[in-house]
Design a protein around this motif. Structure first.
Motif, short mmCIF file in Angstrom:
data_model
loop_
_atom_site.label_atom_id
_atom_site.label_comp_id
_atom_site.label_asym_id
_atom_site.label_seq_id
_atom_site.Cartn_x
_atom_site.Cartn_y
_atom_site.Cartn_z
N UNK A 1 23.37 1.76 -15.59
CA UNK A 1 22.82 1.75 -14.23
C UNK A 1 21.32 1.42 -14.21
N UNK A 2 20.49 2.12 -15.00
CA UNK A 2 19.07 1.76 -14.99
C UNK A 2 18.80 0.36 -15.53
N UNK A 3 19.59 -0.11 -16.50
CA UNK A 3 19.41 -1.46 -17.01
C UNK A 3 19.71 -2.50 -15.92
N UNK A 4 20.76 -2.26 -15.15
CA UNK A 4 21.08 -3.16 -14.05
C UNK A 4 19.99 -3.11 -12.98
N UNK A 5 19.43 -1.91 -12.77
CA UNK A 5 18.35 -1.76 -11.80
C UNK A 5 17.13 -2.56 -12.23
N UNK A 6 16.76 -2.49 -13.51
CA UNK A 6 15.63 -3.25 -14.03
C UNK A 6 15.89 -4.75 -13.88
N UNK A 7 17.10 -5.17 -14.25
CA UNK A 7 17.45 -6.59 -14.14
C UNK A 7 17.34 -7.07 -12.69
N UNK A 8 17.78 -6.23 -11.76
CA UNK A 8 17.69 -6.58 -10.34
C UNK A 8 16.26 -6.70 -9.85
N UNK A 9 15.41 -5.78 -10.29
CA UNK A 9 14.00 -5.82 -9.89
C UNK A 9 13.29 -7.05 -10.46
N UNK A 10 13.61 -7.38 -11.72
CA UNK A 10 13.02 -8.57 -12.34
C UNK A 10 13.46 -9.83 -11.60
N UNK B 1 6.01 -0.65 -10.92
CA UNK B 1 6.03 0.81 -11.01
C UNK B 1 7.46 1.34 -11.04
N UNK B 2 8.34 0.72 -10.27
CA UNK B 2 9.76 1.12 -10.27
C UNK B 2 10.38 0.86 -11.64
N UNK B 3 10.05 -0.28 -12.24
CA UNK B 3 10.58 -0.60 -13.58
C UNK B 3 10.03 0.40 -14.60
N UNK B 4 8.75 0.74 -14.47
CA UNK B 4 8.13 1.69 -15.40
C UNK B 4 8.80 3.06 -15.32
N UNK B 5 9.08 3.54 -14.11
CA UNK B 5 9.74 4.83 -13.93
C UNK B 5 11.15 4.81 -14.52
N UNK B 6 11.86 3.71 -14.31
CA UNK B 6 13.21 3.60 -14.84
C UNK B 6 13.19 3.59 -16.36
N UNK C 1 10.99 5.02 -18.24
CA UNK C 1 10.64 6.37 -18.68
C UNK C 1 11.88 7.27 -18.70
N UNK C 2 12.72 7.12 -17.68
CA UNK C 2 13.96 7.90 -17.64
C UNK C 2 14.88 7.53 -18.80
N UNK C 3 14.95 6.25 -19.10
CA UNK C 3 15.79 5.81 -20.21
C UNK C 3 15.26 6.33 -21.54
N UNK C 4 13.94 6.37 -21.66
CA UNK C 4 13.33 6.89 -22.89
C UNK C 4 13.65 8.36 -23.08
N UNK C 5 13.62 9.13 -21.98
CA UNK C 5 13.96 10.55 -22.06
C UNK C 5 15.41 10.74 -22.47
#
Length: 252
Positions: free
Chosen positions: A44-53, A72-77, A79-83
């Motif tokens: 889900x977050x990977x698809x979100x990043x791809x969509x934002x890009x 900023x949205x990509x950065x937050x996403x 960070x969540x993936x890193x956690x």
């Protein structure tokens, strides 16, 4: 008599081997389930990043598009993936490594863990109090002990009640010759009755305020199982929560 002893020893050995095999099968199944769940959750977050890009690339000349907002949205996403990946590493480490007991200076470990939360504690003016009663040495797995403290303290801070005049987190540790107890108490949001039975489930998030991966308390449960410890929780919605753990003191 000699044959009987040999047969008895063989049966006992076969039982131990069988139990060990069952434990390995169980551990393998849990690891496979966790990896599958992590893989599914990361999509889900990977698809979100791809969509934002894609939006950024498609609207480079659009004055209504603010690149800073998307970045900023990509950065937050990320960070969540890193956690989530950090949690994944903790789970694998707990599953594969045996418990190794060393002497632990409880107050030092608590202070080190709290240091990681100093920014949010100061920014939100959270009152944190620590009481450590260690009249005897504590022998336990230092890394696992730190993981437990980190997730419980993080949980107490994250689910704070910002409407309170004074937000509090109280940590109390008592070391006995045969066991050690850790209590983490807060006056935060509390846990709803229907949510409480599920808080240790993998990827469970029972609150709109929950922005984490839903893995922290699951890891705490798994780590305590490995250490042959236990955990209980008392909570009232709107009043706060108290987590109490008990682990064996492996003092020689």
């Amino acid at each position: 008599m000699r044959d009987t002893k040999i047969e008895g020893g063989t049966v006992a050995q076969e039982n131990v081997t069988s139990l060990a095999g069952l434990e390995l099968v169980k551990a393998k199944g849990e690891i496979e389930q966790f990896i599958y769940s992590c893989s599914h959750t990361l999509r889900a977050p990977l698809k979100s990043i791809a969509g934002l890009v894609h939006l950024l690339k498609s609207n480079t000349n659009n004055p209504e598009i603010d690149p800073k907002f998307f970045l900023e949205s990509i950065e937050k996403t990320c960070s969540k993936m890193e956690l989530l990946l950090d949690d994944f590493e903790q789970f694998l480490s707990n599953s594969r490594q045996r418990v190794v007991a060393h002497p632990v200076e409880v107050r030092a470990v608590v202070d080190e863990v709290l240091q990681d939360f100093q920014d949010v504690v100061h920014a939100e003016r959270i009152q944190v109090s620590v009481t450590c009663d260690q009249p005897v040495p504590l022998y336990t797995d230092n890394n696992r002990f730190r993981v437990i403290l980190t997730h419980l303290i993080s949980n107490a801070i994250h689910f704070r009640n910002n409407e309170r005049e004074q937000m509090e987190v109280r940590i109390q540790v008592k070391v006995f010759p045969s066991f050690c107890t850790v209590q983490v108490r807060d006056n935060g949001m509390g846990i709803e009755d229907q949510v409480r039975p599920h808080i240790f489930d993998l990827f469970y998030r029972g609150s709109m305020q929950s922005t984490g991966s839903g893995v922290g308390l699951y890891i705490v449960k798994e780590v305590l199982h490995k250490m042959k410890g236990s955990i209980t929780v008392r909570s009232l919605e709107g009043k706060g929560s108290t987590f109490l753990i008990s682990i064996p003191n492996l003092m020689p």
